[in-house]
Scaffold this active site. Sequence first.
Site, PDB file in Angstrom:
ATOM      1  N   ALA A   1      16.026  30.099  68.206  1.00  0.00           N
ATOM      2  CA  ALA A   1      17.385  30.511  67.860  1.00  0.00           C
ATOM      3  C   ALA A   1      17.910  29.223  67.225  1.00  0.00           C
ATOM      4  CB  ALA A   1      18.286  31.138  69.022  1.00  0.00           C
TER       5      ALA A   1
ATOM      6  N   THR B   1      25.285  24.183  70.305  1.00  0.00           N
ATOM      7  CA  THR B   1      23.904  24.995  70.554  1.00  0.00           C
ATOM      8  C   THR B   1      24.140  26.279  70.998  1.00  0.00           C
ATOM      9  OG1 THR B   1      21.948  24.827  72.037  1.00  0.00           O
ATOM     10  CG2 THR B   1      23.825  24.480  72.972  1.00  0.00           C
ATOM     11  N   ASN B   2      23.353  27.258  71.315  1.00  0.00           N
ATOM     12  CA  ASN B   2      23.411  28.481  71.745  1.00  0.00           C
ATOM     13  C   ASN B   2      22.859  29.006  72.945  1.00  0.00           C
ATOM     14  OD1 ASN B   2      20.564  29.433  71.231  1.00  0.00           O
ATOM     15  ND2 ASN B   2      21.125  28.417  69.121  1.00  0.00           N
ATOM     16  N   TYR B   3      22.674  30.063  73.262  1.00  0.00           N
ATOM     17  CA  TYR B   3      22.618  30.515  74.782  1.00  0.00           C
ATOM     18  C   TYR B   3      20.955  30.927  74.949  1.00  0.00           C
ATOM     19  CZ  TYR B   3      27.497  31.174  75.787  1.00  0.00           C
ATOM     20  OH  TYR B   3      28.811  31.071  76.328  1.00  0.00           O
ATOM     21  N   SER B   4      20.207  30.608  73.954  1.00  0.00           N
ATOM     22  CA  SER B   4      18.774  30.891  74.145  1.00  0.00           C
ATOM     23  C   SER B   4      18.130  30.212  75.142  1.00  0.00           C
ATOM     24  CB  SER B   4      18.057  30.490  72.610  1.00  0.00           C
ATOM     25  OG  SER B   4      16.810  30.738  72.938  1.00  0.00           O
TER      26      SER B   4
END
Length: 205
Positions: free
Chosen positions: A89, A21-24
């Site tokens: 994102a 995943t990502n930091y969004s």
Amino acid sequence: MRILITAGPTREKIDPVRFITNYSTGKMGYALAQSAVEAGHEVVLVSGPVTLKAPENLAEFHSVESAQDMAEAVFSIFPSCDAAIMVAAVADYRPAEICSSKMKKSDGDLFLRLERTTDILAGLGKLKRDDQKLIGFAAETDDLLANAQGKLERKNLDWIAANKVSDGFGSETNKVILLSRTGERVDIDTADKKSVAEKILETVF
């Protein structure tokens, strides 16, 4: 106006307990959805996994997890909308194979083979009718304006909101530069994300 808005990250499953995943956080997308509702628009929000409460008075709310989930939702909804603001994102890559049981650690390194996900924004750019507006976001670490301009042109967008990752990801504020396909540039200085959202809506609509 009926507006589709996407928000948050996606999760690309590795096994039953792990994912990419990502930091969004979804805060910018949710602020845009709230502001659009308050401006009197009919808003459809498609959200990846976040800890936020959905804004009240949405026309529709769709909770999704993976990039494929988001693609399926967005492509089915967009034809009925006047505009789309793509803030999510979305992961560019996902594991090529998903393990059905938890992967156990072993001696040595582990290598994951990743494959491309569907480019949702580019797909919408190809589907977009003349009576629809398509707005994208470009969160960049380097060459902000050049990368945003390239994305605007490649994906057939009407506007793009460009911001440095350090200015927006995970924070309560944001700072963006809006670029249009007709050459306009609008700078929105650092402010809380609700205020930034309101200025974005005022500019693109």
